[in-house]
Design an enzyme around this catalytic site. Structure first.
Site, PDB file in Angstrom:
ATOM      1  CG  HIS A  21      -0.179   0.087   2.515  1.00  0.00           C
ATOM      2  ND1 HIS A  21       0.171   1.276   3.098  1.00  0.00           N
ATOM      3  CD2 HIS A  21       0.316  -0.891   3.314  1.00  0.00           C
ATOM      4  CE1 HIS A  21       0.833   1.043   4.217  1.00  0.00           C
ATOM      5  NE2 HIS A  21       0.941  -0.269   4.363  1.00  0.00           N
ATOM      6  CG  HIS A  52      13.117  -4.768 -13.506  1.00  0.00           C
ATOM      7  ND1 HIS A  52      14.071  -5.467 -14.198  1.00  0.00           N
ATOM      8  CD2 HIS A  52      12.213  -5.695 -13.111  1.00  0.00           C
ATOM      9  CE1 HIS A  52      13.762  -6.759 -14.203  1.00  0.00           C
ATOM     10  NE2 HIS A  52      12.638  -6.922 -13.549  1.00  0.00           N
TER      11      HIS A  52
HETATM   12  C1  LIG Z   1      24.440  -6.696  -7.187  1.00  0.00           C
HETATM   13  C2  LIG Z   1      24.810  -7.084  -8.610  1.00  0.00           C
HETATM   14  C3  LIG Z   1      24.261  -6.048  -9.584  1.00  0.00           C
HETATM   15  C4  LIG Z   1      26.321  -7.102  -8.694  1.00  0.00           C
HETATM   16  O1  LIG Z   1      26.696  -7.535  -9.958  1.00  0.00           O
HETATM   17  P1  LIG Z   1      28.256  -7.456 -10.377  1.00  0.00           P
HETATM   18  O2  LIG Z   1      28.711  -6.030 -10.313  1.00  0.00           O
HETATM   19  O3  LIG Z   1      28.376  -8.190 -11.675  1.00  0.00           O
HETATM   20  O4  LIG Z   1      28.960  -8.203  -9.175  1.00  0.00           O
HETATM   21  P2  LIG Z   1      29.822  -9.541  -9.178  1.00  0.00           P
HETATM   22  O5  LIG Z   1      28.994 -10.731  -9.553  1.00  0.00           O
HETATM   23  O6  LIG Z   1      31.081  -9.275  -9.951  1.00  0.00           O
HETATM   24  O7  LIG Z   1      30.198  -9.668  -7.633  1.00  0.00           O
HETATM   25  C5  LIG Z   1      31.043  -8.742  -6.990  1.00  0.00           C
HETATM   26  C6  LIG Z   1      31.039  -9.052  -5.508  1.00  0.00           C
HETATM   27  O8  LIG Z   1      29.755  -8.718  -4.969  1.00  0.00           O
HETATM   28  C7  LIG Z   1      29.142  -9.885  -4.400  1.00  0.00           C
HETATM   29  N1  LIG Z   1      27.730  -9.845  -4.743  1.00  0.00           N
HETATM   30  C8  LIG Z   1      27.192  -9.753  -5.983  1.00  0.00           C
HETATM   31  N2  LIG Z   1      25.873  -9.718  -5.900  1.00  0.00           N
HETATM   32  C9  LIG Z   1      25.554  -9.808  -4.601  1.00  0.00           C
HETATM   33  C10 LIG Z   1      24.325  -9.824  -3.919  1.00  0.00           C
HETATM   34  N3  LIG Z   1      23.153  -9.744  -4.570  1.00  0.00           N
HETATM   35  N4  LIG Z   1      24.349  -9.915  -2.564  1.00  0.00           N
HETATM   36  C11 LIG Z   1      25.525  -9.993  -1.901  1.00  0.00           C
HETATM   37  N5  LIG Z   1      26.725  -9.964  -2.508  1.00  0.00           N
HETATM   38  C12 LIG Z   1      26.736  -9.880  -3.844  1.00  0.00           C
HETATM   39  C13 LIG Z   1      29.852 -11.071  -5.042  1.00  0.00           C
HETATM   40  O9  LIG Z   1      29.798 -12.209  -4.201  1.00  0.00           O
HETATM   41  C14 LIG Z   1      31.241 -10.516  -5.193  1.00  0.00           C
HETATM   42  O10 LIG Z   1      31.881 -10.575  -3.939  1.00  0.00           O
HETATM   43  P3  LIG Z   1      33.486 -10.833  -3.849  1.00  0.00           P
HETATM   44  O11 LIG Z   1      34.122  -9.666  -4.541  1.00  0.00           O
HETATM   45  O12 LIG Z   1      33.721 -10.873  -2.374  1.00  0.00           O
HETATM   46  O13 LIG Z   1      33.714 -12.123  -4.544  1.00  0.00           O
HETATM   47  C15 LIG Z   1      24.235  -8.468  -9.010  1.00  0.00           C
HETATM   48  O14 LIG Z   1      24.958  -9.546  -8.411  1.00  0.00           O
HETATM   49  C16 LIG Z   1      22.786  -8.629  -8.670  1.00  0.00           C
HETATM   50  O15 LIG Z   1      22.373  -8.933  -7.535  1.00  0.00           O
HETATM   51  N6  LIG Z   1      21.950  -8.451  -9.707  1.00  0.00           N
HETATM   52  C17 LIG Z   1      20.526  -8.608  -9.628  1.00  0.00           C
HETATM   53  C18 LIG Z   1      20.097  -9.721 -10.573  1.00  0.00           C
HETATM   54  C19 LIG Z   1      18.598  -9.829 -10.654  1.00  0.00           C
HETATM   55  O16 LIG Z   1      17.865  -9.447  -9.784  1.00  0.00           O
HETATM   56  N7  LIG Z   1      18.119 -10.367 -11.768  1.00  0.00           N
HETATM   57  C20 LIG Z   1      16.705 -10.453 -12.004  1.00  0.00           C
HETATM   58  C21 LIG Z   1      16.436 -10.424 -13.474  1.00  0.00           C
HETATM   59  S1  LIG Z   1      14.719 -10.427 -13.812  1.00  0.00           S
END
Ligand SMILES: CC(C)(COP(=O)(O)OP(=O)(O)OC[C@H]1O[C@@H](n2cnc3c(N)ncnc32)[C@H](O)[C@@H]1OP(=O)(O)O)[C@@H](O)C(=O)NCCC(=O)NCCS
Length: 209
Positions: free
Chosen positions: A135, A144
């Protein structure tokens, strides 16, 4: 015969197309800048690029941008508006949208999404599969909310922010524009513009979306 044009022949585009057919559109046709190499998005034809969509040579009743990237989706939606194209709003029949909620033009709500009373969803938003918006939430344009993410009551989200899959946001929280809330994050403090937050409790990780 209601014919919907979608720009963005992606996996997300397929989900939008499927929701549109379930919602009563009779046919869907895709446009994508990968055309002419890309000519099919699984069950649907890809018939042209963005200039073909805006050029008026094709027959459709309304259009919608089916691109996950928030900034790109919003930019392309502005392009459709500039070309005088009517924007669709697609709500899957198994989404639950309060009669007192508002959804902006170009917004989609997928199966299992819930938008509760007095929530206001801006233009060009995605309320993805089984996401819940409680709400009085206020979402600006181009937001998104990914599958299974939950916004408690009175949350505000700034333009073109992305709430990751399975994230949760405590009531009354304000999330800035251009922000990225990582998958599974639990947001209990305000989130500034243009940052990425991850974890539980969510903390700033670096530059935003
Ligand atoms: C947060 C996010 C944008 C980071 O992406 P990125 O910049 O490519 O990050 P990486 O995968 O290179 O990870 C970098 C670090 O962050 C950490 N990390 C990434 N995503 C994380 C998350 N959601 N929660 C906690 N830690 C996260 C990784 O473990 C990594 O840690 P390290 O350096 O200690 O190994 C991505 O992981 C994410 O959560 N995207 C959302 C995806 C989603 O919701 N998709 C739905 C599609 S409909």
């Amino acid at each position: 015969m209601k014919r919907l044009a979608l720009f963005g022949a992606s996996g997300h585009g397929k989900v939008v197309a499927d929701a549109a057919l379930a919602a009563g559109w009779h046919s869907v046709v895709f446009f994508d800048d990968g055309w002419p190499q890309v000519r099919q998005n699984r069950h649907w034809p890809v018939v042209g690029d963005f200039s073909a969509l805006t050029g008026g040579a094709h027959d459709f009743d309304a259009a919608l941008v089916s691109i996950g990237n928030c900034a790109v989706r919003w930019q392309k939606q502005q392009g459709l508006l500039a070309a005088g194209i009517a924007l669709a709003t697609v709500v899957h029949p198994r989404a639950c949208i309060s009669q007192f909620a508002q959804l902006g033009a170009g917004t989609v709500a997928m199966a299992g999404a819930v938008v509760n009373v007095d929530a206001v969803i801006g233009e060009g938003c995605i309320i993805n599969t089984a996401a819940t918006i409680d709400h009085d939430c206020m979402l600006a344009h181009g937001v998104h909310v990914s599958p299974g993410a939950h916004l408690s009551g009175n949350v505000t989200v700034g333009a073109c922010s992305w709430i990751g899959v399975g994230a949760s946001v405590r009531q009354g929280i304000s999330i800035g524009a251009g922000a990225m809330v990582g998958a599974g994050a639990v947001v209990v403090r305000q989130v500034p513009d243009n940052v990425t937050v991850v974890g539980c409790p969510a903390a700033v990780r670096g530059a935003g979306s």
